[in-house]
Design an enzyme around this catalytic site. Structure first.
Site, PDB file in Angstrom:
ATOM      1  N   ASP A 162     -11.482   6.440   6.940  1.00  0.00           N
ATOM      2  CA  ASP A 162     -12.618   5.556   6.641  1.00  0.00           C
ATOM      3  C   ASP A 162     -13.985   6.196   6.857  1.00  0.00           C
ATOM      4  OD1 ASP A 162     -12.475   5.735   9.350  1.00  0.00           O
ATOM      5  OD2 ASP A 162     -12.725   3.615   9.762  1.00  0.00           O
ATOM      6  N   GLU A 163     -14.064   7.501   6.972  1.00  0.00           N
ATOM      7  CA  GLU A 163     -15.384   8.113   7.062  1.00  0.00           C
ATOM      8  C   GLU A 163     -15.381   9.498   6.427  1.00  0.00           C
ATOM      9  OE1 GLU A 163     -16.743   9.370  10.970  1.00  0.00           O
ATOM     10  OE2 GLU A 163     -14.797   8.878  11.806  1.00  0.00           O
ATOM     11  N   ASP A 182     -19.559   5.721   6.798  1.00  0.00           N
ATOM     12  CA  ASP A 182     -18.566   5.202   7.740  1.00  0.00           C
ATOM     13  C   ASP A 182     -18.303   3.740   7.380  1.00  0.00           C
ATOM     14  OD1 ASP A 182     -16.871   4.991   9.841  1.00  0.00           O
ATOM     15  OD2 ASP A 182     -18.399   5.178  11.414  1.00  0.00           O
TER      16      ASP A 182
END
Lengths: 438, 372
Positions: free
Chosen positions: A154-155, A61
């Site tokens: 973003d993860e 993350d």
């Protein structure tokens, strides 16, 4: 409970030695419980855990992703609170950790955030840039394993089980190298959660942000989960929490004590899921990301619009943006989708199928405009706050936009758009514009 | 109304007119056929508001009158009556029902009054001409396959019929295209057609006329206005609205300087295309044609199932080239050819290809290539 975390070394009541890895110098060692610093570089970020070398399911993350990217690109922002969000009615989409100290959090209305943190630097989101950086991160992940399942920009999950020989080290070590590469090559920081399934890996990555590296091993799974509120379980939202609260269940520990079949009887399939997740059982596989199903662009206006001409200008601009993304991905869509939103209406979508897949802004705009005119006709006087256009039913662009015997001018329009594309490729996006976008 | 009619005569007429009636109708009267009995003739009329078909049959008229009854049901009943039966059709006293009696079989159908039946406005038809049934059949047979089914381009959903003069000879021309292929067929202009407006005849009308042409002999009379067309056979008149739209300027997409000539045996080519495309997927039915000196290699490769290759000897003298086509489109075109041989006029792998029927100089096809 034996959860090792990077900044607060936990006490361990067992006397046995533990394998340890240093995220800073990657030194591998076997240490006594009282040793909390790296024996080689004395870093306090040392990770020690009984199962450190066995676990292989990870969740990565990015830390305050949008803000981190902006700080990277503008070092002047480094020590300032930064809020990413925009527009007058916008909300905070991300804020850096300095802003968080002032109580700003994502999804907070912009006016409230600026009140809480008047010194904050407000940056309008540049989604295209974030997308690019997100892809760079993902590319580095894919160098370790093809089993990368992105959850958002973003993860992502990664499955590193069975890669020890390939990468010459345990998954934890490969992950630490990855984290360092991301910090050095891309310039942002990430947090890692490492465990034995997806559910726990995701919980772990959140335990010690930013720059965290947290582990939940099989041995402590039950004890760890027992401390959490039921809301921590994936898929338990407000409604489910309220339902459980009515039955007096607030903690995962309570769920662990109830029989699986009893929970299934009470809460149907959700009950079964609760029972399994509460015990840390999650058999979902990590599925590499499937190709996108649609590509679209949308924009929210500063002032609501009802004028067809003004809306068309935005539509053209968005069609060009969508087309550009299609072209760069080498795909074309078989259906054009128009989305419009007015304050008092839920969002409207209209779509039209094409005889041949397209990746041309010209075609998307033409179909989008006729749908938009229809919407305006159905909702006269209505002001709209958002418009978007996209394509779905994506296919390889091999078959896109053939010449059309029933549209003799299409070839010319296609050639014009391709000429504009190559000019932009050479001289930048703003080097040439169609008259209708001005 | 009361009339007695031979079962086979009634069946034939019902078979024609019921085909105009849509299976699902929100307006009940449109499911019905209008029966009018007078002067030794029973006339049957059906409409979908776009097409009206009227057929006249000789019958014994006991009492003149008119009524409407469900077309598909009536057809179904008459179809199941024994051959040679005499069918009696009569309205009951109230006029709300139609009684059908044949031998010992008796039916009562819900009826609607004739006043409810929407008659198509009778416009003035300024242009009238006649042409042999075979000629109209040829125009339709050779172009119908290329009609587009794409609803957003409604102006392609029919055959574009117009008159023109080409090299001093007046022609009647039919054109259809769906953007991928185009069919253009000419015939000598019939007397009286010179002032005909250019019209687009809707796909459904084309289909109905084609069915009527199969049984017809002699001549068919056409009447045309800007908005309607009327086909009159011996006992049947079909009137149809026209598509209100502008057919694209097809002349600009017909290549005129393709210089690579490929002559081939139409039948063996079609069989070969059919053979190799057995392996193609539903989505992409592209056949690759590789041309070299007097040889044609056909191939299909489908990542999911495998590949297929075939070879034909042809007459070809230009530079070697490769080009891909949709297999179905190739077969559609070769299916329309009268001659044993056909000529493909090619330019390159990305440009439209012209196909000519060596037996029928007045038919011409254009086909867009596919990337393979």
């Amino acid at each position: 409970m034996t959860i090792s975390q990077d900044k607060s070394a936990t006490t361990d009541d067992r006397p046995a030695t533990q394998p340890a890895l240093c995220p800073d110098c990657l030194n591998s060692s076997t240490l006594e419980p009282h040793e909390t610093r790296c024996p080689s570089c004395h870093s306090p970020r040392l990770i020690k855990h009984d199962e450190l070398l066995q676990l292989g399911v990870a969740h990565l993350d990015c830390d305050a992703f949008y803000a981190a990217v902006e700080k990277r690109d503008n070092p002047e922002l480094n020590d300032k609170p930064v809020i990413i969000g925009g527009g007058r009615r916008g909300v905070v989409s991300t804020c850096c950790y300095i802003a968080r100290i002032h109580g700003v959090h994502s999804a907070m209305p912009m006016f409230q955030a600026t009140k809480a943190c008047p010194d904050a630097v407000i940056v309008k989101p540049d989604m295209e840039k974030y997308g690019r950086v997100g892809r760079e991160v993902r590319d580095l992940m894919r160098e370790l394993t093809p089993l990368v399942e992105p959850l958002s920009i973003d993860e992502a999950f990664m499955d590193l089980r069975g890669t020890e020989r390939l990468h010459g080290g345990a998954p934890a070590e490969s992950l630490m190298r990855l984290v360092n590469r991301i910090e050095n090559e891309i310039g942002i920081t990430v947090s890692i959660g490492l465990s034995h399934n997806k559910f726990l890996a995701k919980l772990a990555s959140d335990l010690n942000k930013p720059r965290g590296f947290s582990i939940i091993g099989e041995a402590e799974t039950l004890d760890f989960l027992a401390t959490l509120p039921v809301g921590a379980i994936w898929g338990v939202g407000k409604a489910m929490q309220a339902r459980l609260a009515r039955d007096g269940i607030r903690h995962v520990a309570q769920l662990q004590k109830i029989d699986e079949s009893e929970l299934a009887r009470r809460y149907d399939s959700m009950g079964l899921r609760l029972a399994r997740l509460a015990r840390g059982q999650d058999s979902r596989k990590i599925v590499p990301s499937t190709a996108a199903k649609s590509i679209s662009s949308e924009t929210t206006f500063n002032e609501d619009l009802s004028d067809a001409k003004a809306l068309e200008k935005h539509l053209w601009w968005l069609a060009e943006k969508t087309a550009k993304r299609c072209k760069s991905k080498g795909v074309a869509g078989k259906t054009v989708v128009l989305k419009m939103k007015a304050d008092r209406l839920s969002s409207l979508t209209r779509n039209v199928s094409l005889p041949d897949p397209t990746q041309l802004a010209d075609v998307m705009f033409d179909k989008g405009r006729s749908m938009m005119r229809q919407v305006l006709k159905e909702h006269p006087e209505q002001k709209f706050r958002l418009i978007g256009i996209g394509v779905s039913g994506l296919v390889d662009d091999q078959l896109a936009d053939p010449l059309d015997l029933a549209d003799p001018d299409k070839g010319r329009r296609k050639a014009a758009e391709q000429a504009m594309d190559s000019l932009r490729h050479k001289f930048g996006d703003s080097s040439i514009k169609k008259g209708r976008s001005l | 109304m009361k009339t007695i009619i031979e079962r086979s005569d009634l069946l034939k007429a019902l078979n024609h007119v019921q085909s105009v009636v849509e299976r699902r109708n929100t307006i009940p009267i449109l499911s019905n056929v209008l029966l009018e009995a007078d002067n030794g003739v029973l006339s049957l009329t059906a409409t979908d508001l776009e097409i009206e078909m009227r057929e006249r049959v000789e019958a014994e008229i006991v009492q003149p009158g008119a009524i409407t009854a469900p077309a598909h049901m009536l057809y179904d009943i008459v179809r199941k009556l024994p051959d040679g039966a005499q069918v009696e059709l009569a309205t009951d006293e109230t006029g709300g029902r139609l009684n059908l009696v044949a031998g010992k079989s008796a039916f009562t159908l819900q009826a609607l009054p004739r006043e409810d039946f929407p008659a198509m406005a009778q416009d003035e038809m300024p242009v009238a001409f006649a042409l042999p049934v075979g000629d109209l059949r040829r125009l339709i047979d050779k172009t119908r396959f290329a009609i587009s089914v794409e609803e957003t381009r409604y102006y392609l959903n029919g055959i574009y019929l117009h008159v023109l003069e080409d090299g001093g000879s007046p022609l009647l021309r039919a054109v259809a295209t769906d953007g991928h292929r185009l069919a253009r067929v000419d015939m000598a202009q019939p007397v009286g057609a010179d002032a005909m407006p250019a019209v687009i005849i809707p796909r459904k009308t084309v289909g109905e006329v084609q069915k009527l042409l199969e049984e017809a002999e002699g001549e068919v009379s056409l009447q045309v206005s800007d908005t309607k067309i009327n086909f009159a056979f011996a006992e049947i008149v079909l009137t149809s609205k026209l598509i209100d739209g502008k057919f694209p300027d097809y002349t600009r997409v017909i290549p005129s300087d393709n210089d690579k000539m490929l002559k081939l045996d139409a039948k063996s080519f079609a069989q070969s295309v059919d053979r190799v495309s057995a392996i193609s997927s539903e989505k992409s039915r592209a056949v690759k044609l590789a041309l070299d000196k007097d040889s044609l290699a056909l191939s299909v490769s489908n990542p999911d199932s495998g590949s297929a290759n075939d070879e034909l000897s042809v007459s070809y003298g230009a530079d070697a080239m490769e080009i891909g086509f949709n297999a179905r489109y190739l077969m559609d075109i070769t299916g329309q050819l009268d001659g044993e041989t056909a000529t493909f006029e090619l330019a390159d792998s990305g440009s439209p290809t012209l196909v000519r029927d060596d037996e029928d100089g007045q038919a011409l096809y254009v086909l867009m290539p596919m990337r393979v």
